[in-house]
Motif scaffolding. Structure first.
Motif, mmCIF file in Angstrom:
data_model
loop_
_atom_site.group_PDB
_atom_site.id
_atom_site.type_symbol
_atom_site.label_atom_id
_atom_site.label_comp_id
_atom_site.label_asym_id
_atom_site.label_seq_id
_atom_site.Cartn_x
_atom_site.Cartn_y
_atom_site.Cartn_z
ATOM 1 N N GLY A 143 0.803 -1.218 0.000
ATOM 2 C CA GLY A 143 0.000 0.000 0.000
ATOM 3 C C GLY A 143 0.832 1.264 0.000
ATOM 4 N N ILE A 144 1.937 1.249 -0.765
ATOM 5 C CA ILE A 144 2.838 2.405 -0.821
ATOM 6 C C ILE A 144 3.163 2.735 -2.274
ATOM 7 N N GLN A 145 3.827 3.870 -2.499
ATOM 8 C CA GLN A 145 4.264 4.241 -3.829
ATOM 9 C C GLN A 145 5.470 3.387 -4.242
ATOM 10 N N GLU A 146 5.626 3.200 -5.551
ATOM 11 C CA GLU A 146 6.749 2.385 -6.024
ATOM 12 C C GLU A 146 8.092 3.008 -5.647
ATOM 13 N N THR A 147 8.192 4.336 -5.688
ATOM 14 C CA THR A 147 9.459 4.975 -5.319
ATOM 15 C C THR A 147 9.796 4.698 -3.851
#
Length: 306
Positions: A143-147
């Motif tokens: 549930g996080i951004q890819e970066t």
């Protein structure tokens, strides 16, 4: 028929889920609980809406493991003495091409390094570096951004690399150390064992406050050899030894009256010298070894090794 297909789909994913859960949690019992929770949610899900079952199961299992890991870390604040991962008897039935990376990621030293990471760092690192899951999939699972995901893996990779725990020690060297350790315990003579140890050797034991064992970490050859040649020689004389693969390396389980009473494993530096001796005495962490083999050449745990 549809239900049978759904069960088959889960069973196909089970080895990977169990291997991931064990590496995240350091506990076989908790890993099995996480996988069972995943299975129950899978059965109750609307599977017609699930495009990629393997990815769905991995996401659910990872999130459950992170929750369990956070709870476990809170509970370990009051843990008596050293905490060590629950030992598993990893099957030797692994393809040669798989053995190096799988064995390295099961080693007690490696799992202890993972303990230094945040739960999300630990999960992201394992998914990417051990199970070859892509960054976009991991980001979705967490549930996080890819970066952010890439940063988590990068930080974790740096920590693991600094610890120098992901390398392979030749099996014959492991066998040599195990034999020397057993001889030292049996005879009280530690000369041969001494030659195989790093000068900075450490020995720790996990009794969980449930059995008598040392509470402090022993450091340095003199202290460790004195303990092995004196205390273990006196206390372990009537135990039966069984050499087996423990967490991806050669170790031993000690038995008394048909039950496992101790498990010994080791860590090595890149030159093959032993840097750590790990002794698990907590009966809760040894019970599955007894169930798997009863002291007669246990072969359980194949699925955890994968």
């Amino acid at each position: 028929m549809a239900q049978e297909d759904d069960v088959s789909a889960f069973e196909a994913a089970r080895p990977m889920l169990l291997g991931l859960a064990y590496r995240i949690l350091g506990s076989r019992a908790e890993a099995e609980d996480a996988v069972q929770d995943t299975y129950l949610k899978w059965l109750n899900a609307d599977r017609s809406t699930i495009e990629n079952p393997a990815s769905w199961l991995t996401t659910l299992c990872t999130r459950r493991c992170i929750d369990l890991l956070r709870a476990a870390r809170n509970a370990r604040v009051d843990y008596v003495g050293a905490w060590l991962p629950e030992p598993i008897h990893a099957s030797t039935e692994i393809e040669p091409s798989e053995r190096l990376s799988l064995a390295a990621s099961l080693q007690t030293a490696f799992l202890l390094v993972l303990e230094r990471l945040t739960p999300k760092e630990r999960a992201a690192y394992l998914l990417h570096e051990v199970f070859d899951v892509s960054y976009p999939e991991i980001a979705s699972a967490l549930g996080i951004q890819e970066t952010t995901c890439r940063k988590l893996v990068s930080r974790a990779r740096a920590n693991v690399a600094q610890a120098k725990v992901r390398h392979a020690t030749p099996v014959d060297r492991q066998e040599q150390l195990l034999a020397a350790f057993q001889t030292a315990v049996a005879s009280g003579g530690t000369e041969h064992l001494s030659a195989l140890l790093s000068e900075e050797i450490e020995l720790c034991a996990d009794g969980g406050g449930k059995v008598a064992t040392i509470l402090q970490v022993l450091r340095g050859k003199a202290e460790v050899l004195d303990f092995v040649g004196r205390a273990l020689h006196a206390y372990w004389g009537d135990y039966r030894w069984e050499a087996m693969d423990i967490n991806g390396g050669r170790g031993a389980v000690l038995w008394k009256d048909g039950s496992a009473v101790a498990c010994v494993s080791f860590a090595y530096d890149e030159h093959g010298a032993a840097t750590n001796i790990y002794i698990v005495r907590n009966p809760d962490k040894l019970s599955r070894l007894s169930v798997d083999g009863g002291g007669e050449g246990a072969q359980g745990g194949a699925r955890e090794a994968r």
